[in-house]
Motif scaffolding. Structure first.
Motif, PDB file in Angstrom:
ATOM      1  N   THR A  36     -37.532   3.422  25.329  1.00  0.00           N
ATOM      2  CA  THR A  36     -36.449   3.802  26.237  1.00  0.00           C
ATOM      3  C   THR A  36     -36.546   3.015  27.546  1.00  0.00           C
ATOM      4  O   THR A  36     -35.534   2.519  28.066  1.00  0.00           O
ATOM      5  N   LEU A  37     -37.758   2.895  28.061  1.00  0.00           N
ATOM      6  CA  LEU A  37     -37.959   2.150  29.302  1.00  0.00           C
ATOM      7  C   LEU A  37     -37.608   0.674  29.133  1.00  0.00           C
ATOM      8  O   LEU A  37     -37.018   0.057  30.026  1.00  0.00           O
ATOM      9  N   ARG A  38     -37.914   0.105  27.992  1.00  0.00           N
ATOM     10  CA  ARG A  38     -37.565  -1.295  27.743  1.00  0.00           C
ATOM     11  C   ARG A  38     -36.052  -1.477  27.634  1.00  0.00           C
ATOM     12  O   ARG A  38     -35.490  -2.451  28.140  1.00  0.00           O
ATOM     13  N   ALA A  80     -30.496   5.039  44.875  1.00  0.00           N
ATOM     14  CA  ALA A  80     -29.464   4.985  45.923  1.00  0.00           C
ATOM     15  C   ALA A  80     -28.237   4.214  45.444  1.00  0.00           C
ATOM     16  O   ALA A  80     -27.118   4.479  45.894  1.00  0.00           O
ATOM     17  N   SER A  81     -28.438   3.287  44.521  1.00  0.00           N
ATOM     18  CA  SER A  81     -27.330   2.496  43.967  1.00  0.00           C
ATOM     19  C   SER A  81     -26.443   3.325  43.044  1.00  0.00           C
ATOM     20  O   SER A  81     -25.364   2.893  42.664  1.00  0.00           O
ATOM     21  N   GLY A  82     -26.936   4.522  42.660  1.00  0.00           N
ATOM     22  CA  GLY A  82     -26.220   5.347  41.704  1.00  0.00           C
ATOM     23  C   GLY A  82     -26.705   5.176  40.276  1.00  0.00           C
ATOM     24  O   GLY A  82     -26.260   5.903  39.379  1.00  0.00           O
ATOM     25  N   TRP A  83     -27.606   4.226  40.050  1.00  0.00           N
ATOM     26  CA  TRP A  83     -28.144   4.006  38.710  1.00  0.00           C
ATOM     27  C   TRP A  83     -28.995   5.194  38.278  1.00  0.00           C
ATOM     28  O   TRP A  83     -29.756   5.753  39.073  1.00  0.00           O
ATOM     29  N   ASN A  84     -28.871   5.574  37.000  1.00  0.00           N
ATOM     30  CA  ASN A  84     -29.857   6.471  36.395  1.00  0.00           C
ATOM     31  C   ASN A  84     -31.088   5.639  36.056  1.00  0.00           C
ATOM     32  O   ASN A  84     -30.973   4.561  35.473  1.00  0.00           O
ATOM     33  N   SER A  85     -32.250   6.151  36.419  1.00  0.00           N
ATOM     34  CA  SER A  85     -33.465   5.376  36.212  1.00  0.00           C
ATOM     35  C   SER A  85     -34.595   6.243  35.671  1.00  0.00           C
ATOM     36  O   SER A  85     -34.874   7.311  36.220  1.00  0.00           O
ATOM     37  N   PRO A 110     -29.220   8.494  30.001  1.00  0.00           N
ATOM     38  CA  PRO A 110     -30.437   9.113  29.460  1.00  0.00           C
ATOM     39  C   PRO A 110     -30.319   9.392  27.974  1.00  0.00           C
ATOM     40  O   PRO A 110     -29.242   9.608  27.441  1.00  0.00           O
ATOM     41  N   GLY A 111     -31.482   9.422  27.322  1.00  0.00           N
ATOM     42  CA  GLY A 111     -31.529   9.731  25.906  1.00  0.00           C
ATOM     43  C   GLY A 111     -32.478   8.805  25.183  1.00  0.00           C
ATOM     44  O   GLY A 111     -32.407   7.574  25.379  1.00  0.00           O
ATOM     45  N   LEU A 112     -33.330   9.334  24.383  1.00  0.00           N
ATOM     46  CA  LEU A 112     -34.274   8.535  23.621  1.00  0.00           C
ATOM     47  C   LEU A 112     -33.570   7.865  22.448  1.00  0.00           C
ATOM     48  O   LEU A 112     -32.570   8.370  21.925  1.00  0.00           O
ATOM     49  N   PRO A 113     -34.070   6.706  21.999  1.00  0.00           N
ATOM     50  CA  PRO A 113     -33.482   6.053  20.829  1.00  0.00           C
ATOM     51  C   PRO A 113     -33.644   6.903  19.587  1.00  0.00           C
ATOM     52  O   PRO A 113     -34.567   7.704  19.492  1.00  0.00           O
ATOM     53  N   PRO A 131     -38.485   9.310  31.418  1.00  0.00           N
ATOM     54  CA  PRO A 131     -37.391   8.833  30.565  1.00  0.00           C
ATOM     55  C   PRO A 131     -36.401   9.917  30.163  1.00  0.00           C
ATOM     56  O   PRO A 131     -35.215   9.647  29.970  1.00  0.00           O
ATOM     57  N   GLN A 132     -36.893  11.162  30.024  1.00  0.00           N
ATOM     58  CA  GLN A 132     -36.012  12.236  29.576  1.00  0.00           C
ATOM     59  C   GLN A 132     -35.403  13.030  30.730  1.00  0.00           C
ATOM     60  O   GLN A 132     -34.524  13.857  30.512  1.00  0.00           O
TER      61      GLN A 132
END
Length: 214
Positions: free
Chosen positions: A197-199, A29-34, A210-213, A22-23
């Motif tokens: 964060t994952l949810r 490949a789509s360009g999404w941050n995951s 990115p970034g935790l709540p 998460p951090q």
């Protein structure tokens, strides 16, 4: 007693077939941050887990699609697991490319599949559903009757749920994203903040940063 979904989630986490960061997110490949990355091919290197997955796939297919006459794996991630599941069930097997080969017979469907057969598609991972449903379309255009699909892991993105509904394809998952998060938190693979964060990521993965709540 743990159910199959939770057992499988735990096994996938243990062998890093599911990696959670998460951090320090991955870029798809789509360009999404995951914050998650799946490498389900890793199960092939662990005989006990490979056998567990094979048996659970076979049970799921027999329970949900008893009229099945052939299996089709989605290239490339589901080729190997599809083959061993077909062997377990004693069924004909093919695998399906998303585009024809650029040489030889230029096949999309590799193997010998007779038109009209009732086919169940085996997929390792369903995210947006695009490539999975393209396989369905290829088989249907060939003359197969696709009666459903089984997958190892399903993100259950709303866009994918909608696509499968519109395509009238029954998708059965051995494990899904929500179950995986629950297991990861309970087994201390992630903290409570990381689980949140994952949810949050799954609600809008294309816009997530990115970034935790707080």
């Amino acid at each position: 007693m743990k159910n199959t979904e939770k057992l499988l989630a735990e096994k996938l986490l243990q062998i890093s077939a599911i990696k959670l960061q998460p951090q320090n997110p991955f870029v798809w490949a789509s360009g999404w941050n995951s914050p998650i990355y799946n490498d389900n091919r890793r199960i092939l290197s662990y005989p006990d887990i490979r056998n567990f997955v094979k048996v659970e796939f076979a049970k799921s297919i027999l329970e949900n699609f008893p009229e099945v006459e052939a299996l089709a794996g989605v290239a490339t991630g589901a080729i190997a697991i599809g083959a061993i599941v077909a062997d377990t069930l004693g069924l004909p097997y093919v695998y399906v490319r998303d585009t024809p080969k650029d040489h030889g017979l230029e096949n999309c469907i590799e193997g010998n599949l007779k038109p009209g057969k009732k086919v169940v598609v085996i997929e390792d991972l369903v995210s947006t559903g695009g490539s999975s449903l393209k396989t369905v379309e290829i088989l249907q255009n060939y003359g197969s009757e696709v009666i459903g699909m089984t997958c190892l892991f399903n993100y259950k993105f709303p866009m994918a749920v909608k696509r499968f509904h519109e395509a009238n394809i029954n998708l059965i998952s051995l494990c899904d994203y929500s179950t995986m998060i629950e297991v990861a938190e309970l087994t201390n693979f992630i903290s409570a903040d990381e689980a949140e964060t994952l949810r949050e990521w799954r609600k809008d993965p294309s816009a997530w940063t990115p970034g935790l709540p707080d």
